[in-house]
Design a protein around this motif. Structure first.
Motif, mmCIF file in Angstrom:
data_model
loop_
_atom_site.group_PDB
_atom_site.id
_atom_site.type_symbol
_atom_site.label_atom_id
_atom_site.label_comp_id
_atom_site.label_asym_id
_atom_site.label_seq_id
_atom_site.Cartn_x
_atom_site.Cartn_y
_atom_site.Cartn_z
ATOM 1 N N SER A 1 16.029 2.348 -10.179
ATOM 2 C CA SER A 1 15.672 3.750 -9.991
ATOM 3 C C SER A 1 14.491 3.892 -9.049
ATOM 4 C CB SER A 1 15.321 4.357 -11.363
ATOM 5 O OG SER A 1 14.590 5.549 -11.188
ATOM 6 N N ALA A 2 14.508 4.968 -8.270
ATOM 7 C CA ALA A 2 13.391 5.283 -7.371
ATOM 8 C C ALA A 2 12.164 5.691 -8.174
ATOM 9 C CB ALA A 2 13.792 6.409 -6.425
ATOM 10 N N ASP A 3 12.350 6.039 -9.437
ATOM 11 C CA ASP A 3 11.243 6.456 -10.293
ATOM 12 C C ASP A 3 10.563 5.281 -10.993
ATOM 13 O OD1 ASP A 3 11.879 9.064 -9.679
ATOM 14 O OD2 ASP A 3 13.248 9.251 -11.394
ATOM 15 N N LYS A 4 11.189 4.106 -10.930
ATOM 16 C CA LYS A 4 10.630 2.963 -11.668
ATOM 17 C C LYS A 4 9.830 2.084 -10.708
ATOM 18 C CE LYS A 4 9.472 0.360 -14.806
ATOM 19 N NZ LYS A 4 8.571 0.819 -15.887
ATOM 20 N N ILE A 5 8.511 2.279 -10.726
ATOM 21 C CA ILE A 5 7.607 1.521 -9.857
ATOM 22 C C ILE A 5 7.039 0.350 -10.650
ATOM 23 C CG2 ILE A 5 5.518 1.644 -8.435
ATOM 24 C CD1 ILE A 5 5.992 4.755 -8.357
ATOM 25 N N THR B 1 9.731 -0.211 -6.031
ATOM 26 C CA THR B 1 10.609 0.388 -7.045
ATOM 27 C C THR B 1 11.799 -0.541 -7.295
ATOM 28 O OG1 THR B 1 12.066 1.584 -5.510
ATOM 29 C CG2 THR B 1 10.006 2.688 -6.179
ATOM 30 N N THR B 2 12.405 -0.376 -8.464
ATOM 31 C CA THR B 2 13.574 -1.205 -8.766
ATOM 32 C C THR B 2 14.758 -0.796 -7.884
ATOM 33 O OG1 THR B 2 14.113 0.220 -10.654
ATOM 34 C CG2 THR B 2 12.837 -1.774 -11.110
ATOM 35 N N GLU B 3 14.769 0.455 -7.429
ATOM 36 C CA GLU B 3 15.835 0.874 -6.503
ATOM 37 C C GLU B 3 15.697 0.165 -5.153
ATOM 38 O OE1 GLU B 3 16.004 4.915 -4.575
ATOM 39 O OE2 GLU B 3 17.850 5.008 -5.758
ATOM 40 N N ASP C 1 21.490 7.657 -20.960
ATOM 41 C CA ASP C 1 22.253 7.383 -19.732
ATOM 42 C C ASP C 1 23.491 6.526 -19.992
ATOM 43 O OD1 ASP C 1 21.357 4.725 -19.952
ATOM 44 O OD2 ASP C 1 19.713 5.017 -18.542
#
Ligand code: MF3
Ligand code: CO
Ligand code: CO
Length: 262
Positions: free
Chosen positions: A83-87, A38-40, A219
């Motif tokens: 973000s934890a959502d961006k894989i 993820t990007t996070e 955002d």
């Protein structure tokens, strides 16, 4: 108009140190950019690395920005929020933009990365964007103008059918994050501000496969291409010298554009 800050040769060691520290963060993160992360996760790794280097991020808290770095995949032009959502998946292209503060001095740089194997078009875009940045930098010398830099950058991008983004630009950097002069990704030769030794700024063209039009999401940060085409960016921070320029953010590993090989 904001006053231009002219740095002295005595400031150059501090500028070199800040620039190198930012470049080292990009060198460090390179092997971690892979499908499935993820990007996070990448942001967290860079956060820890920056602290270990005795530096800090300039981004978190800047006008309320929430993360350590900006990570902008595919059609995101800039200011992508990790973000934890961006894989990340194979075929993605991403920009990672790092700004650090070292003893009060800012170092700002970004590079593109391939996640797995890029499409031919993505690769052409990324390579063109690197050459666009370098062509802009090579214009930099006393007596030249900010318009010379912008004009050549737009020419190099347009030559391959790409567009530069006009809504965002490079900026004075050093003791502050964003100062005068603006370094537009377009321009007219001989116009703009005349370059003199001691000016310090970034050159950071954003280049799109489609139109240069931008859209900022709800955002308040994530800026995307309006037509959903791909976007790429590279960024170096440079200082004007008596004879030309010095790049403060060169990769200690010698990385230029991807794929990065040791
Ligand atoms: N590093 C970006 C630049 O090149 C600015 C990022 S501002 C942030 O100027 F708040 F989004 F981090
Ligand atoms: Co910048
Ligand atoms: Co930046």
């Amino acid at each position: 108009m904001t006053d231009l800050t002219i740095y002295s040769l005595k400031d150059f060691p501090a500028l070199r140190r800040a620039g190198r520290t930012a470049a080292e963060v990009l060198d460090y993160i390179t092997p971690f950019v892979k499908p499935g992360v993820t990007t996070e996760y990448l942001d967290d790794l860079m956060d820890a690395f920056i602290i270990k280097q005795g530096a800090r991020t300039a981004c978190r808290g800047y006008h309320g920005y929430p993360k350590c770095t900006c990570i902008s995949p595919n059609h995101v032009i800039c200011h992508g929020i990790p973000s934890a959502d961006k894989i990340l998946k194979a075929g993605d292209i991403i920009n990672i933009d790092v700004t650090v503060i070292v003893n009060g001095w800012y170092g700002d740089t970004s590079r593109m990365f391939y996640v797995g194997k890029p499409s031919i078009k993505a690769r052409r875009l990324v390579e063109n964007t690197y050459h666009t940045m370098m062509a802009g930098i090579q214009e930099a010398a006393p007596g030249k103008t900010t318009g010379d830099i912008g004009a050549v950058m737009e020419e190099v991008a347009n030559r391959e059918g790409f567009s530069t983004v006009h809504d965002y630009c490079g900026h004075g950097c050093g003791r502050v994050f964003h100062g005068a002069p603006n370094i537009l990704n377009y321009g007219t030769r001989g116009k703009g501000i005349k370059l003199i030794p001691g000016l310090v700024f970034t050159v950071e063209p954003m280049v799109n496969t489609g139109s240069g039009d931008t859209l900022t999401l709800q955002d308040g940060w994530t800026t995307v291409t309006r037509d959903k085409g791909l976007s790429a960016q590279f960024e170096h921070m440079i200082g004007i010298t008596e004879t030309g320029y010095e790049i403060f953010t060169l990769s200690p590993k010698g990385y230029t554009f991807p794929p990065y090989k040791d």
